[in-house]
Design a protein around this motif. Structure first.
Motif, PDB file in Angstrom:
ATOM      1  N   CYS A 204      -3.951 -12.052  -3.361  1.00 50.45           N
ATOM      2  CA  CYS A 204      -4.229 -12.909  -2.208  1.00 50.45           C
ATOM      3  C   CYS A 204      -3.410 -12.468  -1.003  1.00 50.45           C
ATOM      4  O   CYS A 204      -3.900 -12.427   0.115  1.00 50.45           O
ATOM      5  N   ALA A 205      -2.124 -12.147  -1.267  1.00 48.66           N
ATOM      6  CA  ALA A 205      -1.271 -11.718  -0.155  1.00 48.66           C
ATOM      7  C   ALA A 205      -1.795 -10.436   0.455  1.00 48.66           C
ATOM      8  O   ALA A 205      -1.772 -10.239   1.665  1.00 48.66           O
TER       9      ALA A 205
ATOM     10  N   VAL B 256      -1.487 -13.896  -6.988  1.00 49.83           N
ATOM     11  CA  VAL B 256      -0.739 -14.135  -5.750  1.00 49.83           C
ATOM     12  C   VAL B 256      -0.633 -12.865  -4.931  1.00 49.83           C
ATOM     13  O   VAL B 256      -0.857 -12.849  -3.714  1.00 49.83           O
TER      14      VAL B 256
ATOM     15  N   CYS C 179      -4.983  -9.350   0.443  1.00 47.11           N
ATOM     16  CA  CYS C 179      -6.243  -9.518   1.151  1.00 47.11           C
ATOM     17  C   CYS C 179      -6.069 -10.355   2.405  1.00 47.11           C
ATOM     18  O   CYS C 179      -6.980 -10.516   3.195  1.00 47.11           O
ATOM     19  N   ALA C 180      -4.884 -10.921   2.570  1.00 46.37           N
ATOM     20  CA  ALA C 180      -4.655 -11.763   3.739  1.00 46.37           C
ATOM     21  C   ALA C 180      -4.482 -10.961   5.015  1.00 46.37           C
ATOM     22  O   ALA C 180      -4.514 -11.514   6.090  1.00 46.37           O
ATOM     23  N   PHE C 181      -4.287  -9.683   4.889  1.00 43.43           N
ATOM     24  CA  PHE C 181      -3.991  -8.897   6.072  1.00 43.43           C
ATOM     25  C   PHE C 181      -5.231  -8.201   6.614  1.00 43.43           C
ATOM     26  O   PHE C 181      -6.103  -7.780   5.872  1.00 43.43           O
ATOM     27  N   ASP C 182      -5.260  -8.093   7.934  1.00 45.19           N
ATOM     28  CA  ASP C 182      -6.281  -7.262   8.564  1.00 45.19           C
ATOM     29  C   ASP C 182      -6.058  -5.819   8.146  1.00 45.19           C
ATOM     30  O   ASP C 182      -4.963  -5.423   7.760  1.00 45.19           O
ATOM     31  N   ALA C 183      -7.129  -5.040   8.256  1.00 44.72           N
ATOM     32  CA  ALA C 183      -6.972  -3.616   7.987  1.00 44.72           C
ATOM     33  C   ALA C 183      -5.947  -3.056   8.972  1.00 44.72           C
ATOM     34  O   ALA C 183      -6.114  -3.198  10.180  1.00 44.72           O
ATOM     35  N   PRO C 184      -4.889  -2.444   8.482  1.00 41.92           N
ATOM     36  CA  PRO C 184      -3.834  -2.017   9.389  1.00 41.92           C
ATOM     37  C   PRO C 184      -4.256  -0.813  10.220  1.00 41.92           C
ATOM     38  O   PRO C 184      -5.071   0.005   9.809  1.00 41.92           O
ATOM     39  N   LEU C 185      -3.702  -0.725  11.393  1.00 39.47           N
ATOM     40  CA  LEU C 185      -3.886   0.438  12.242  1.00 39.47           C
ATOM     41  C   LEU C 185      -2.765   1.414  11.906  1.00 39.47           C
ATOM     42  O   LEU C 185      -1.599   1.043  11.901  1.00 39.47           O
ATOM     43  N   ALA C 186      -3.154   2.648  11.646  1.00 45.36           N
ATOM     44  CA  ALA C 186      -2.140   3.637  11.281  1.00 45.36           C
ATOM     45  C   ALA C 186      -1.473   4.178  12.535  1.00 45.36           C
ATOM     46  O   ALA C 186      -2.101   4.334  13.586  1.00 45.36           O
ATOM     47  N   GLN C 187      -0.187   4.417  12.436  1.00 46.42           N
ATOM     48  CA  GLN C 187       0.550   5.078  13.500  1.00 46.42           C
ATOM     49  C   GLN C 187       0.529   6.577  13.195  1.00 46.42           C
ATOM     50  O   GLN C 187       0.916   6.982  12.102  1.00 46.42           O
TER      51      GLN C 187
END
Lengths: 783, 240
Positions: B11-12, B8, B14-22
């Protein structure tokens, strides 16, 4: 001809009965078609029980006062109760155990369905935002809501097409709710994109009960409920008044509401019900906060930037329904009417949307607050005829129904000067005449005792007549394109004109839907469902005349359910996979303060759910994983308002949601003056994973627990409710966009995290007095 | 059970787009690269040979957008992916770089054009010459053509020439569509060099030798055309 069909029908030997020796395969192929016609004619050939759809653990309650379907000698029928439309078709009757779980409003009941998250960025009287299975259904745009069959979605609401405000429902009068996630039932109408939620009202506590609730945040509530002890189950009345200061700045709210239903028999087979409700509220709204401002101490976690935010709402409704059951034929008819008032003031962006412009003096921005108002009159009717029959010893049914709805809506959105209620601009001012006419056919066929086919087709006609009363903005004059700060002006670049404009449009959505259920085999039932749904378009976009006025969704689901009884304890486990495609979606736009067009989307995921219940215990738990992404190439570039670089994930909808509702109730081993004490305890727990946000960001996960307990002695009950028991500090609504709440500073134009806080720990006490209706020795009996 | 939990969580994740770093980054500013021991002498488009003794401009905030630099409004340039909010004054004749307090911040997305705002200086060289919160730029020197020699000392106030609307003032302080090419990264540094070479290109010096009145509309507008020219601002990025 009819006799021939009936004859053909009778030769179709289904359901474990051997095929006639002389029957050839081609004859078998004809049988399903013959069945449909034959069932219509078979009213006198056999009778079957038309039971309501069962829940995952408890059978669905029939409508209050519904006469029991006749079961005759001929109805030696197995599996007569229709199965759910899909594995995630959830019908939950609020048992005493589940009623022990704290619920602050009628929307909270939806949490009993898997995968649902509710948020509220707008205050106590603001409609809840609903997220389920990867959908950000906003305030109902993607879910069809009904209460006792009356539609709740608001066509043409300026905050969002299809907005649903359930606050007019007294939560104690919710008897059951059915949530069907997906468009798999021909009964589902407009807005059933992500699914539908059907509230059934009722009151099982007979007699008069009066309750006072008071506690944190200077909250006070008075509630009175009544149902005749000897009268029909469908007759009840209730009213409540509530006031609170709210859990932070600018969150005070007041409301009053009343609901009553009268049920009477018109002869032995006909039941009449008259439902009337009235509701009004006024509330403040804290709005959103920037994370960096909170971190820097510039504003409190429960603070606000603008204390003029808030709203008013009212709803007054009557519905008259008739149900007539004669033999195997049930006819239903309903007419309804409602008046709705709506006002909402919100400011999501501060000082961004009013930049210096050539046509006005001064460089200071005036503020981005929106003031959305509408009044709506809704008239409508629905009717259906359901015919049951027996074929091959198995119950079959066919139903046809119609639906009509007419809405007259006046809606407007204005911009307000910062910190005041003075409007300086009118974004739109519409007079809408909206029509939805639906027609459906639904069949329920059992070719074998272990298979049920349900489905049919639904058609909806959407008609729009939109009068834009302010169609001229920022008048551009002359070759130099000098613009004037003029609204609704009687001229444009080509010369004098009428400032209004009228547009009309129409669309027809044909929506096939069906499901197949196989089983049960040792308690295991496998099902598959598919269907299409539609959502009518926002009238403000009709003015743009950019597309046919509805949005189409295609959905499919496969699932498995296992049901087992251990003595008096029933266990139900379910799992399903779902897939949904939407050709044109809506995403919340903070700059507009409302939902605006976005590209198409695809969602898929899995859910698991379970429920265990017996006489004193009821526990329901679920977990849902959903992945929702944009399909940008499917979008019409000209209609895409969602910037292509905001990310591929549909923002805001949580990928993972888990929920547990549990309650126990019964007599305590304590007697006072010879009478037993009865107690109940309930707990609700929610876990929400990190949620995707625009620009590749994500929110923080949160976990919240609510609990309640009560003890009853004879006719009096005292209780306590703890909201957010562990006082978790969490962000309920989370967004990522550009804002500037400091008009004097160099504006920060980078997208920034914004949020609305979840409520902190709140403790409330209740005192309830029961008069009549079985008061005596326990809540269990009382319920 | 552990396997299920791990699945779980996986899956959670891999569900996200590659984040943009601030990210936050350093900002330095200075004048055009040159031999500071020598005066800066330029020849304008109108043939005046100008020797600059002072050239300062006050800027801030500065926004960097992700769209291709083009024409039209800032909305056509895309979305802001980096920004430098503090206001500061740059001595365009001093090639040495000065750190800008507060620096900049952004997300790890490519910036393709810049939007520089001219601002009235609260302090520094421009404020010293014209007073606090009065002018956005100060330029002084001599212009020679033939036998004519014009000494000038100008402070640029907006709106140029003192006339026009607040809106015109708001527009005139914006230097749009400056091409840039960098992706903000933590620890990196953004360098701004201000080149005054063409600030006076449009200025019509008087052959009588009288200095222009830069508070009048025409000279002020001519000076603004140079100061607000995108070519005067050059950004470079240095990775850590």
């Amino acid at each position: 001809m009819l006799k021939q069909l009936q004859s053909r029908y009778k030769t179709c030997r289904w359901g474990g009965v051997n095929r006639s020796p002389g029957q050839n395969p081609s004859e078998r192929a004809v049988c399903p078609a013959a069945v449909v016609l034959a069932v219509l004619l078979a009213g006198r050939t056999g009778r079957a029980q038309d039971a309501p759809a069962p829940s995952d653990a408890a059978p669905a309650a029939p409508a209050p006062g519904t006469p029991a379907a006749e079961v005759t000698e001929e109805a030696t029928v197995r599996s007569s109760a229709p199965p759910p439309r899909s594995a995630s078709d959830t019908v939950v009757r609020l048992s005493p155990g589940l009623r022990a779980v704290p619920r602050s409003n009628a929307s909270d009941v939806l949490r009993l369905a898997p995968g649902i998250l509710l948020t509220n960025e707008g205050g106590e009287g603001h409609a809840e935002q609903v997220y389920l299975r990867g959908f950000d259904a906003h305030e109902g745009q993607d879910l069809e809501f009904t209460v006792n069959g009356v539609p709740m979605n608001e066509a043409g609401n300026p905050h969002g097409e299809g907005l649903v405000d359930t606050h007019f429902i007294i939560p104690e009068l919710v008897r059951s709710v059915r949530v069907l996630e997906g468009p798999f039932d021909p009964h589902q109408g407009n807005y059933a994109v992500a699914g539908s939620a059907e509230y059934e009202l009722g009151l099982e506590q007979r007699g008069l009960s009066m309750q006072y609730t008071g506690g944190s945040f200077n909250t006070h509530r008075m509630l009175a409920l009544w149902a005749p002890e000897e009268g029909r189950a469908g007759t009840f009345a209730g009213a409540d008044l509530r006031t609170t200061d709210g859990f932070g700045a600018n969150r005070a709210a007041r409301l009053g509401r009343a609901m009553a239903q009268w049920e009477a028999g018109l002869g032995p087979s006909t039941t009449l019900r008259l439902l009337a409700t009235t509701y009004a509220t006024q509330y403040g709204s804290a709005g959103v906060l920037r994370q960096d401002d909170v971190d820097a101490g510039r504003v409190d976690f429960f603070g606000t930037y603008d204390a003029t935010q808030g709203g008013d709402a009212s709803r007054h409704m009557v519905a008259l329904s008739l149900e007539d059951t004669r033999g195997d034929r049930t006819a239903r008819a309903m007419v309804f009417a409602s008046l709705r008032g709506f006002r909402l003031r919100e400011n999501y962006t501060g000082f961004i949307e009013d930049p210096p412009a050539a046509y006005r003096s001064g460089t200071a921005q005036r503020g981005d607050a929106v003031d959305q108002t509408s009044t709506a009159t809704t008239l409508g009717a629905r009717a259906s005829l359901r015919q049951r029959g027996v074929l091959g010893g198995l119950a079959q049914a066919i139903e046809a129904g119609l639906y009509g709805r007419f809405d007259l809506v006046d809606s407007m959105q204005q911009r307000l000067r910062a910190g005041t209620l003075v409007p300086y601009r009118r974004d739109f001012d519409l007079g809408d005449t909206l029509v939805d006419v639906g027609l459906y056919a639904d069949v329920e066929l059992r070719p074998w005792r272990w298979m049920v086919l349900r489905g049919g087709v639904r058609g909806d006609y959407f008609g729009y007549d939109v009068l834009s009363r302010c169609d001229v903005h920022d008048v551009s004059l002359g070759a130099a394109a000098t613009t004037l700060d003029a609204l609704c002006d009687g001229r444009d670049r080509s010369g004098p004109r009428d400032p209004t404009a009228r547009r009309s449009a129409s669309g027809l959505a044909v929506q096939p839907r069906g499901s197949v259920s196989v089983g049960p085999f040792r308690g295991v039932t496998v099902s598959a469902s598919a269907g299409t749904g539609a959502r009518s378009a926002d009238p403000s976009y009709i003015a743009d005349a950019t597309f046919v006025p509805f949005v189409r969704v295609v959905s499919a689901e496969g699932g498995i359910a296992w049901r087992r009884e251990f003595g008096r304890t029933q266990l139900v486990l379910r799992a399903s996979y779902f897939y949904t495609s939407v050709d044109r979606d809506l995403v919340f736009n903070q700059q507009e303060g409302r939902n605006t067009l976005a590209p198409g989307t695809v969602r898929q995921g899995v859910l698991v759910a379970g429920r265990v219940s017996n006489r004193w215990l009821d526990v329901a738990a679920s977990a849902t994983f959903a992945d929702a992404r944009f399909v940008r190439e499917a979008a019409d570039p000209g209609s895409t308002y969602f910037p292509a670089d905001q990310g591929n994930q549909v923002p805001y909808a949580p990928p993972f949601v888990a929920r547990l509702d549990g309650g126990v109730h019964g007599d305590l081993p304590i007697r006072v003056r010879g009478h037993k004490l009865a107690g109940r305890f309930g707990v609700g727990m929610t876990f929400v994973s990190a949620r995707p946000l625009p620009y590749g960001q994500s929110s923080d996960p949160f976990f919240v627990t609510d609990a309640s307990a009560a003890v009853r002695w004879r006719w009096i009950e005292v209780g306590v409710i703890a909201q957010n028991l562990f006082d978790a500090r969490y962000q309920l609504g989370v967004y990522n966009y550009v804002s500037n709440f400091n008009a004097a500073a160099s504006p920060d134009l980078l997208p920034a995290r914004h949020f609305t806080p979840g409520a902190p720990l709140g403790v409330f006490g209740t005192l309830t007095v029961y008069l009549g209706g079985g008061a005596g020795d326990g809540a269990a009996r009382a319920r | 059970m552990r396997l299920a939990i791990a699945a779980v969580l996986a899956c959670a994740a891999c569900a996200f787009d590659a984040p943009l770093a601030q990210v936050s980054f350093g900002v330095r500013a200075g004048g055009v690269l040159r031999d500071a021991s020598m005066p800066l002498v330029v020849t304008t488009a109108q043939g005046w040979r100008v020797t600059l003794s002072a050239a300062e401009v006050s800027v801030g905030p500065m926004y960097f957008r992700n769209g291709a630099s083009g024409v039209g409004t800032d909305q056509d340039d895309g979305r802001v992916v980096a920004e430098v909010l503090p206001a500061f004054t740059v001595d365009a004749l001093a090639p040495s770089l000065v750190d800008v307090p507060g620096g900049g911040r952004g997300s790890t997305e490519a910036a393709r054009n810049a939007d520089v705002r001219l601002v009235e200086a609260e302090d520094g060289a421009v404020a010293n010459a014209a007073g606090a919160d009065v002018a956005v730029a100060h330029v002084a020197g001599t212009a020679e053509r033939g036998t004519v020699r014009v000494a000038f000392d100008a402070s640029l106030t907006l709106p140029a020439g003192g006339a026009g609307s607040d809106y015109a003032a708001a527009l005139s302080r914006r230097v749009l569509h400056i091409p840039v090419a960098f992706t903000p990264a933590s620890g990196g540094a953004l360098t701004l060099r201000v080149d005054p070479t063409h600030w006076l290109d449009a200025v019509a010096f008087d052959d009588t030798g009288e200095a222009p009145d830069f508070s009048a509309r025409a000279p002020a507008t001519q000076l603004l055309a140079g100061v607000a020219s995108g070519a005067s601002y050059v950004f470079t990025w240095e990775a850590r």
